[in-house]
Structure formats: C-alpha cells, structure tokens
Design a protein around this motif. Sequence first.
Motif, PDB file in Angstrom:
ATOM      1  N   MET B 209      -9.934  -9.009  -4.230  1.00 16.58           N
ATOM      2  CA  MET B 209      -8.651  -8.685  -3.429  1.00 16.58           C
ATOM      3  C   MET B 209      -8.460  -6.982  -3.189  1.00 16.58           C
ATOM      4  O   MET B 209      -8.075  -6.370  -2.436  1.00 16.58           O
ATOM      5  CB  MET B 209      -7.562  -9.353  -3.792  1.00 16.58           C
ATOM      6  CG  MET B 209      -7.424 -10.626  -3.390  1.00 16.58           C
ATOM      7  SD  MET B 209      -6.296 -11.740  -4.479  1.00 16.58           S
ATOM      8  CE  MET B 209      -4.860 -11.635  -3.447  1.00 16.58           C
ATOM      9  N   ARG B 210      -8.694  -6.563  -4.464  1.00 14.72           N
ATOM     10  CA  ARG B 210      -8.486  -5.028  -4.600  1.00 14.72           C
ATOM     11  C   ARG B 210      -9.352  -4.335  -3.910  1.00 14.72           C
ATOM     12  O   ARG B 210      -9.151  -3.294  -3.091  1.00 14.72           O
ATOM     13  CB  ARG B 210      -8.828  -4.653  -6.062  1.00 14.72           C
ATOM     14  CG  ARG B 210      -7.625  -3.555  -6.536  1.00 14.72           C
ATOM     15  CD  ARG B 210      -7.550  -4.105  -8.060  1.00 14.72           C
ATOM     16  NE  ARG B 210      -8.944  -3.529  -8.664  1.00 14.72           N
ATOM     17  CZ  ARG B 210      -9.243  -2.174  -8.844  1.00 14.72           C
ATOM     18  NH1 ARG B 210      -8.481  -1.478  -8.504  1.00 14.72           N
ATOM     19  NH2 ARG B 210     -10.383  -1.927  -9.278  1.00 14.72           N
ATOM     20  N   VAL B 212     -10.889  -5.287  -1.223  1.00 11.98           N
ATOM     21  CA  VAL B 212     -10.987  -5.443   0.466  1.00 11.98           C
ATOM     22  C   VAL B 212      -9.794  -4.917   0.891  1.00 11.98           C
ATOM     23  O   VAL B 212      -9.418  -4.951   2.016  1.00 11.98           O
ATOM     24  CB  VAL B 212     -11.167  -6.995   0.914  1.00 11.98           C
ATOM     25  CG1 VAL B 212     -12.625  -7.495   0.402  1.00 11.98           C
ATOM     26  CG2 VAL B 212     -10.193  -7.752   0.386  1.00 11.98           C
ATOM     27  N   GLY B 213      -9.044  -4.369  -0.122  1.00 13.01           N
ATOM     28  CA  GLY B 213      -7.755  -3.804   0.490  1.00 13.01           C
ATOM     29  C   GLY B 213      -6.393  -4.578   0.603  1.00 13.01           C
ATOM     30  O   GLY B 213      -5.566  -4.303   1.440  1.00 13.01           O
ATOM     31  N   ALA B 214      -6.394  -5.432  -0.042  1.00 11.77           N
ATOM     32  CA  ALA B 214      -5.059  -6.144  -0.369  1.00 11.77           C
ATOM     33  C   ALA B 214      -4.134  -5.414  -0.911  1.00 11.77           C
ATOM     34  O   ALA B 214      -4.473  -4.560  -1.981  1.00 11.77           O
ATOM     35  CB  ALA B 214      -5.356  -7.597  -1.173  1.00 11.77           C
ATOM     36  N   ARG B 216      -1.003  -4.563  -3.375  1.00  5.75           N
ATOM     37  CA  ARG B 216      -0.666  -4.687  -4.949  1.00  5.75           C
ATOM     38  C   ARG B 216       0.220  -5.907  -4.816  1.00  5.75           C
ATOM     39  O   ARG B 216       0.194  -6.633  -5.505  1.00  5.75           O
ATOM     40  CB  ARG B 216       0.074  -3.468  -5.482  1.00  5.75           C
ATOM     41  CG  ARG B 216      -0.175  -3.287  -6.687  1.00  5.75           C
ATOM     42  CD  ARG B 216       0.659  -2.097  -7.217  1.00  5.75           C
ATOM     43  NE  ARG B 216       0.780  -2.392  -8.772  1.00  5.75           N
ATOM     44  CZ  ARG B 216       0.117  -1.642  -9.536  1.00  5.75           C
ATOM     45  NH1 ARG B 216      -0.890  -0.845  -9.200  1.00  5.75           N
ATOM     46  NH2 ARG B 216       0.474  -1.844 -10.845  1.00  5.75           N
ATOM     47  N   TYR B 218       0.441  -8.274  -2.484  1.00  3.92           N
ATOM     48  CA  TYR B 218      -0.435  -9.390  -2.115  1.00  3.92           C
ATOM     49  C   TYR B 218      -0.995  -9.953  -3.449  1.00  3.92           C
ATOM     50  O   TYR B 218      -1.018 -11.347  -3.563  1.00  3.92           O
ATOM     51  CB  TYR B 218      -0.967  -9.234  -1.146  1.00  3.92           C
ATOM     52  CG  TYR B 218      -1.222 -10.522  -0.121  1.00  3.92           C
ATOM     53  CD1 TYR B 218      -0.667 -10.251   1.230  1.00  3.92           C
ATOM     54  CD2 TYR B 218      -2.098 -11.666   0.080  1.00  3.92           C
ATOM     55  CE1 TYR B 218      -0.793 -11.164   2.018  1.00  3.92           C
ATOM     56  CE2 TYR B 218      -2.053 -12.505   0.582  1.00  3.92           C
ATOM     57  CZ  TYR B 218      -1.324 -12.143   1.779  1.00  3.92           C
ATOM     58  OH  TYR B 218      -1.354 -13.459   2.754  1.00  3.92           O
TER      59      TYR B 218
END
Lengths: 229, 300
Positions: B209-210, B212-214, B216, B218
């Motif tokens: 998640m980190r 791929v740019g989710a 914080r 989310y």
Amino acid sequence: MIRLEHVSKGYKTSTRPALDDVSVTVDRGEFVFLIGPSGSGKSTFLRLLLREDVPSRGRVFVADWNVAKLPRRRVPRLRQRIGCVFQDFRLLNNKTVAENVAFALEVIGKPRHTIRKVVPEVLQLVGLDGKADRMPHELSGGEQQRVAIARAFVNRPLVLLCDEPTGNLDPDTSQDIMLLLERINRTGTTVLMATHDHSIVDSMRRRVVELSVGRVIRDDARGVYGVGR
Amino acid sequence: MRASFVFSEVVNGLRRNVTMTIAMILTTAISVGLLGGGLLVVRLIDRMQDVYQDRVEVVVFLTNDVSANDNSCTQEPCSQLKSELSKSSGVESVKFENRDQAFASFNKVFETMPELRDVARKEAMPASLRVKLSDQERFSAIQQKFQGKPGVDSVVDQADYLDRLFNVLNGVRNATFSIALVQAMAALLLISNTIQLSAFTRRTETGIMRLVGATRWYTQLPFLLEAMVSGLIGAFLAIIGLLISKAAFIDRVMGPVFGTGIIPEIGYGDIAAVSPIMLIVAAAISATTGYVTLRLYVRL
C-alpha cells in the motif's frame, strides 16, 4: 524525468557514504540499467527516488517533484506515479492474480468501474489473460513477476523502478520479462532497472549507469555490463 | 474511500488475531462496565442530593418540659427561641413542630415498620423548632448560640447523617472508578499490542500500500477501525452486563430499600443514560490508543 544533483547519502551505521556526489539525469521514455556490485548504492538510489529516504546532500527530482522537499502528505502522490517491481515479487498470497492487481488501485481509492476495466487490460498486456483467477502459488516464477509488473503498471506510472526483477528467474524467463519491460518502455514509461544480470544488460544494449562504492564510475548510452574491467 | 475494502480489511484483521481480539474485547468490557457502574453511583448520589437538599433541616429539640406544656410555641422560652432563630443570619425559615405533630410524622416515616410504632409512645416525642438554612455553613454558629439555652435539649444538623451516607456512596464510586482505571490500563496495553500484532501480520499488504501510494489515512484506517470495533463490542457487552446485574442482583438485593424511598431506585433509564457515555469512551480510548500506537511503533 529523473534528476539527481550532487546527491550524497550517508547512514549513521556506516562511515562510508552509500551515495557520494552522484549526478544523473534520465529523460522521459529512457530505459536505463543501474549496475554495480552489492553495496554499491543501487538500492539507496531507488529508495531516494521513492522518498523512502532523503539525501544528506544534493537534490532529487522525479517528474517535477523536488522529492526531498516534498511534504509528507504529498508523498503518496509521488508514489502513485512510480511503479515498483522487486526480485521477490511481493504478491499477496491470499488474493488472486486479478485481485492482486486490483489491490493497487483499490488502496488509492480508484472507483470500482475503472478497476473492472483496466485490470483485464493490463493482464492482457503482460500476457496473463486467462489466469486472472489463479492464486499466486499456482503460477510459475515468471508468471508471478508478470503479475507484479502488471500491478506496478496498472496505474500508468511515469517511471517504473525495477530492483533485480530477474534475480529469481531462469535465463529464458528473464528474457521474457525483459521483453515485457521493453514493451512497457515503448508506451513512454521511463524504466530504471537495477541488476546484476550480465547477459541481459549485454543483450539489450541500453544506457548503463554503473555505481561503485557510491560513485558513478560509468554512464554509457549503449553499454554492456563488463566493459572497463 | 472504498467502504467495502476497508470493511473487509477490518473483518480479516479481527479474525486473524482472534484470541488477542477476544482478550481485548473482554478487558475493555470489564473496564467500561466498571466505569458505567461508577457513573450510575454518581447519578444515584446526585439524585439523593436533590431529594434531600430541600428536606434537610437543623432541628432544635426542645426539653420535655416545653414539649409537654407548650403546644403552639406561644409561651416562654419557646416563643423567645423562635424569634431569635428567625432573626439569626443564614436562616430562611423556622417552623414549630409540637409533640402531636412529631408523633404523627414518626408514625408516617415508620409506616412500614409496625413493631417500631408499637413501642413508640407519644410522651417520648420532643417538640422541636425546625430551621431551614439558606446557608448551610451557618449551622455551627447556630448550634453554639442555642445549645444549652433554657428550653433547648439539643441542636442537630440532619446534614450530618446524610454526609455519612454520601461518604459511603462516594467511596463506592471512587473504588469502582479506580478499578475501572486499572482495567483501562490493561485494556490500553492489549489494544496497543493487538494493533502491533495486526500490523505485523499484514506487513506485506501495508508495504505494498505504501509503495503504490496509498495515503497514510487509507493504510491506517483499517487498524483504527479494528480497535474501535472491538472497543465498541466491549462497551456493548458492558452495557448488557449492567442490565443483567440490575435485573439479577441490584433489584433483588436492594428492592426493599428502594421501596422505602430512602435511596432512589436505579432504573433502566439510568443505564440508558450512561450507555452512550460508555460507548463513546470505549470508542475514543481505543481509537486514540490505536492512533498513538500506529504513530509510535508501526511504520506504515
């Protein structure tokens, strides 16, 4: 697309800098190999682009972002424009191929109808149409890496960073993966690939940036792995 | 924000660490249940204070001599005492109660205890001057002034009796709150531990998640919701616990006391009134603990 200006990076645990006054510019749409022995600074190079770390000195640009100066809350925006592929694939074993790819879009809040449309498209691009419902453990290493590439590419990043993507694969499969990366590169995506794989670098004849002890010791427009040794 | 995604993450997270989740829910339930119990005692004390505030008087009991001979407080020394009391500062009103009235009200108070009524004789009831104070602090001054005067038997502040009762209730309240606090600490540590465990078991997901740019938010929301959901389940269990203990314990043991009206009853309405507080406290505490844990111990 990518610009490092006199970048140095030191770690507290080491007296020697991981990167030492590195300046490299990569244009949009280029395909660049980043080579060098373990500990030469390749991983640090990639980490700085992703803002997993900030440089001790110098400036890092990706697209128009001054990466080190980016406020914390903008970092996700940067990472959404950068795709990442690793040696160990990093797939979620409890999700199917399609779910793995969709996951990258779900977690950045893409609407469901978009996801339903683009996931099959990208699976077709990487040659996995028909395997959407398989679980990762049912796939070969090469297929798993394709899933990882599909996941990295599904949001159409500006840059694709590959950290030894063929490190766990046999030569034939590696060759297939390289063809896929080349195809992605042809869509206009800048590809930066850190590797140890001599034969691939030699056969592709693309730009080669070689690091040694944190310094750029070679930057050839159409290089091979072993020149100069 | 995709609600279904977040929801499925929460359910998965809770299921994966089911033993920790149960421990977390139970400690939260006990802690919040005790908090609720303490709040009920507070409500009880408040209501008792309301009830008794108006009734509390300073009573100047008159000697047997006066009680027997002066039925309307028109003779000395009663009339003199009455007018002096009325003129004292801090006194709102003075009312005379003669022996007949005293006997009548005695009978009324102990209506439910005929054996007491049987032994009471009218001749034993003292007449009294009932003084309502506008300022409760004035009691000792009045006591000093009137104690020992001719015709005065004793000066009694009814508030003294109540204070003793309130001291007991305050003690009960403090004890429940203290135990609730200790339990809350255990609950906090468990929540924090569970979240760390949960974050560890899901480190691959959060790592992706980190990358791929989710945001914080989310990434962290499922963990926070996990903590909040267990907190809320704990609070619900605590409320059910209060309802059961009211029906099965308090009503049975305290029923006769409630009947006399000396202690106001704890009703289902009271439990309904403290329930939202319990839910909010449980949710807020677990969310805060979750947030702090994620900030301090988990790299997402």
